[in-house]
Design an enzyme around this catalytic site. Structure first.
Site, mmCIF file in Angstrom:
data_model
loop_
_atom_site.group_PDB
_atom_site.id
_atom_site.type_symbol
_atom_site.label_atom_id
_atom_site.label_comp_id
_atom_site.label_asym_id
_atom_site.label_seq_id
_atom_site.Cartn_x
_atom_site.Cartn_y
_atom_site.Cartn_z
ATOM 1 C CD GLU A 17 20.709 -18.283 11.168
ATOM 2 O OE1 GLU A 17 19.822 -17.841 10.143
ATOM 3 O OE2 GLU A 17 21.743 -18.938 10.978
ATOM 4 C CG HIS A 76 17.961 -22.886 9.444
ATOM 5 N ND1 HIS A 76 19.196 -22.331 9.298
ATOM 6 C CD2 HIS A 76 16.862 -22.088 9.832
ATOM 7 C CE1 HIS A 76 19.025 -20.873 9.579
ATOM 8 N NE2 HIS A 76 17.609 -20.686 9.961
ATOM 9 N NE ARG A 106 25.163 -27.798 -0.989
ATOM 10 C CZ ARG A 106 25.965 -27.401 -1.594
ATOM 11 N NH1 ARG A 106 26.051 -27.101 -2.967
ATOM 12 N NH2 ARG A 106 27.067 -26.866 -0.763
ATOM 13 N N GLY A 107 22.801 -27.213 2.816
ATOM 14 C CA GLY A 107 23.282 -27.587 3.771
ATOM 15 C C GLY A 107 24.977 -27.453 3.534
ATOM 16 C CG ASP A 108 27.590 -25.571 5.931
ATOM 17 O OD1 ASP A 108 27.637 -24.722 5.054
ATOM 18 O OD2 ASP A 108 27.312 -25.027 7.106
ATOM 19 C CG HIS A 149 26.845 -20.940 -2.815
ATOM 20 N ND1 HIS A 149 27.539 -21.927 -3.338
ATOM 21 C CD2 HIS A 149 26.461 -20.934 -1.569
ATOM 22 C CE1 HIS A 149 27.643 -22.846 -2.326
ATOM 23 N NE2 HIS A 149 27.218 -22.501 -1.190
ATOM 24 C CE LYS A 272 29.756 -13.769 21.031
ATOM 25 N NZ LYS A 272 30.239 -14.327 19.803
HETATM 26 P P1 FAD Z 1 21.522 -24.473 -3.134
HETATM 27 O O1 FAD Z 1 20.645 -23.536 -3.333
HETATM 28 O O2 FAD Z 1 21.515 -25.837 -3.392
HETATM 29 O O3 FAD Z 1 22.837 -24.084 -3.825
HETATM 30 C C1 FAD Z 1 24.168 -24.351 -3.656
HETATM 31 C C2 FAD Z 1 24.927 -24.253 -4.939
HETATM 32 O O4 FAD Z 1 24.289 -24.913 -6.259
HETATM 33 C C3 FAD Z 1 25.082 -22.676 -5.243
HETATM 34 O O5 FAD Z 1 26.283 -22.548 -6.051
HETATM 35 C C4 FAD Z 1 23.931 -22.529 -6.372
HETATM 36 O O6 FAD Z 1 24.130 -21.699 -7.464
HETATM 37 C C5 FAD Z 1 23.740 -23.931 -6.955
HETATM 38 N N1 FAD Z 1 22.501 -24.509 -7.329
HETATM 39 C C6 FAD Z 1 21.324 -24.175 -6.409
HETATM 40 N N2 FAD Z 1 20.265 -24.822 -7.182
HETATM 41 C C7 FAD Z 1 20.876 -25.443 -8.418
HETATM 42 C C8 FAD Z 1 20.376 -26.385 -9.135
HETATM 43 N N3 FAD Z 1 19.034 -26.883 -9.330
HETATM 44 N N4 FAD Z 1 20.967 -26.890 -10.376
HETATM 45 C C9 FAD Z 1 22.588 -26.693 -10.279
HETATM 46 N N5 FAD Z 1 22.966 -25.734 -9.443
HETATM 47 C C10 FAD Z 1 22.425 -25.141 -8.482
HETATM 48 N N6 FAD Z 1 23.884 -24.750 6.239
HETATM 49 C C11 FAD Z 1 23.567 -25.806 7.210
HETATM 50 O O7 FAD Z 1 24.208 -27.001 7.166
HETATM 51 N N7 FAD Z 1 22.404 -25.707 7.976
HETATM 52 C C12 FAD Z 1 21.995 -24.428 8.491
HETATM 53 O O8 FAD Z 1 20.920 -24.227 9.210
HETATM 54 C C13 FAD Z 1 22.470 -23.322 7.404
HETATM 55 N N8 FAD Z 1 21.692 -21.980 7.657
HETATM 56 C C14 FAD Z 1 21.814 -21.091 6.731
HETATM 57 C C15 FAD Z 1 21.314 -19.957 6.762
HETATM 58 C C16 FAD Z 1 21.227 -19.155 5.701
HETATM 59 C C17 FAD Z 1 20.528 -17.707 6.004
HETATM 60 C C18 FAD Z 1 22.223 -19.106 4.918
HETATM 61 C C19 FAD Z 1 22.575 -17.682 3.835
HETATM 62 C C20 FAD Z 1 23.184 -20.229 4.654
HETATM 63 C C21 FAD Z 1 22.907 -21.276 5.825
HETATM 64 N N9 FAD Z 1 23.764 -22.601 5.616
HETATM 65 C C22 FAD Z 1 23.144 -23.516 6.561
HETATM 66 C C23 FAD Z 1 24.905 -22.796 4.856
HETATM 67 C C24 FAD Z 1 24.269 -23.341 3.294
HETATM 68 O O9 FAD Z 1 23.836 -24.514 3.546
HETATM 69 C C25 FAD Z 1 25.476 -23.482 2.550
HETATM 70 O O10 FAD Z 1 25.859 -22.107 2.104
HETATM 71 C C26 FAD Z 1 25.331 -24.391 1.448
HETATM 72 O O11 FAD Z 1 26.523 -24.241 0.639
HETATM 73 C C27 FAD Z 1 24.507 -23.856 0.137
HETATM 74 O O12 FAD Z 1 22.912 -23.776 0.520
HETATM 75 P P2 FAD Z 1 21.820 -23.459 -0.310
HETATM 76 O O13 FAD Z 1 20.722 -23.844 0.384
HETATM 77 O O14 FAD Z 1 22.115 -21.912 -0.729
HETATM 78 O O15 FAD Z 1 21.958 -24.466 -1.387
#
Ligand code: FAD
Length: 292
Positions: A17, A76, A106-108, A149, A272
């Protein structure tokens, strides 16, 4: 090529990545990084979108360069900062660039914002994005969290929420970084017991300087085992030694994961090339043997 097709051919995949440049002036440097990493023959390479303050605009452009270098690309895409309309235009751009794989996130949430202000109701969680992308014919992945999470009340709730993505049709899951393989093994067991049998790619972050630990814990809340803490304490003041010990630690983690039947190793390359090259050298025969 779709990652779902690669999974049919390979017993264990290896992927890297990278992140896009924070400043446009560094675009060519990141392209060089992508091309150099591609020459190590990973099964695919992923490129983040807006993570940690990077610009979102270059994800598709870098993914296209990865594809041109002969490696399948995983772009992504996040709900944060997007609406259904802007997602449509991103999807169009990705299709035009030949991208077939998307990691739906979902994103940060940017500092100073809330999840409500950073997302729209129809794109509040990753599963909503997965539904849109599956309808468009993409091979889609989702993120998962062996240690839960940070926003989830507990790990059981987190797996219940993961099911939304699974039901929306994700083809695979990629884990958040972890430094203790037992965390992953017990998580995989819990996924199985909840009926989730998707391929899971293990996210490995090589720690090659001691400051990284603090940043990574902040970012991921990952548990840092004593062994890794001791390495950081002992070699904090000696950069080459810390680098070597960090690569050895990541290699050890990877070999253990492969020995225990993980479906894929996903290295958080942090752009890196030298570090990833050394890790690949340490495991190339092992990867050959398991994919024989
Ligand atoms: P979700 O799946 O939406 O989960 C977020 C939170 O909501 C969790 O606590 C989950 O339990 C809860 N949840 C999920 N679905 C629901 C629902 N339907 N109803 C109620 N609660 C729910 N961030 C970036 O900005 N850009 C990137 O490119 C990026 N790449 C990443 C790659 C990897 C492999 C990982 C592990 C993370 C990455 N992140 C990235 C970080 C990620 O965006 C964050 O961790 C973010 O806070 C959660 O994203 P998610 O897709 O897991 O969200």
């Amino acid at each position: 090529m779709k990652i779902s097709e690669i999974l049919q051919k390979k017993k264990i995949t290896l992927s890297f990545e990278i992140f896009p440049p924070k400043q446009q002036a560094n675009f060519n440097n990141v392209v060089n990084t992508a091309v150099n990493l591609s020459s190590l023959n990973p099964d695919f390479m992923s490129i983040t979108y807006g993570a940690g303050g990077t610009t979102r605009g270059n994800t598709v452009e870098i993914a296209q360069k990865i594809l041109e270098s002969g490696t399948p690309a995983l772009a992504h895409l996040t709900c944060v900062g997007n609406t259904e309309e802007s997602i449509k235009s991103d999807i169009q751009k990705m299709k035009t660039a030949g991208i077939q794989n998307i990691l739906a996130l979902r994103g940060d949430v940017p500092q100073g914002q809330t999840i409500e202000s950073a997302t729209t109701e129809s794109l509040r969680h990753a599963d909503q994005l997965v539904t849109i992308l599956k309808k468009e014919g993409f091979c889609v992945g989702g993120a998962c969290y062996p240690e839960g999470h940070p926003e989830s009340a507990n790990r059981a709730d987190d797996i219940e929420n993961l099911k939304y993505k699974v039901d929306a049709g994700v083809d695979f899951l990629t884990t958040q970084m972890f430094f203790d393989n037992n965390m992953l093994y017990s998580y995989l067991y819990r996924l199985q017991s909840k009926g989730i049998h998707l391929p899971v790619f293990a996210g490995i972050m090589p720690i090659v300087n001691s400051n990284q630990v603090e940043r990574m814990v902040k970012l991921s809340s990952a548990y840092i085992p004593e062994k890794l803490l001791s390495i950081c304490d002992r070699f904090a003041d000696n950069a080459p030694a810390m680098r070597q010990a960090g690569i050895a630690y990541a290699t050890d983690q990877i070999i253990d994961l492969i020995s225990n039947g993980i479906r894929g190793i996903h290295i958080y390359a942090m752009n890196k090339v030298d570090v990833v090259t050394d890790i690949v050298k340490n495991i190339d025969r092992i990867m050959e043997a398991v994919n024989d």
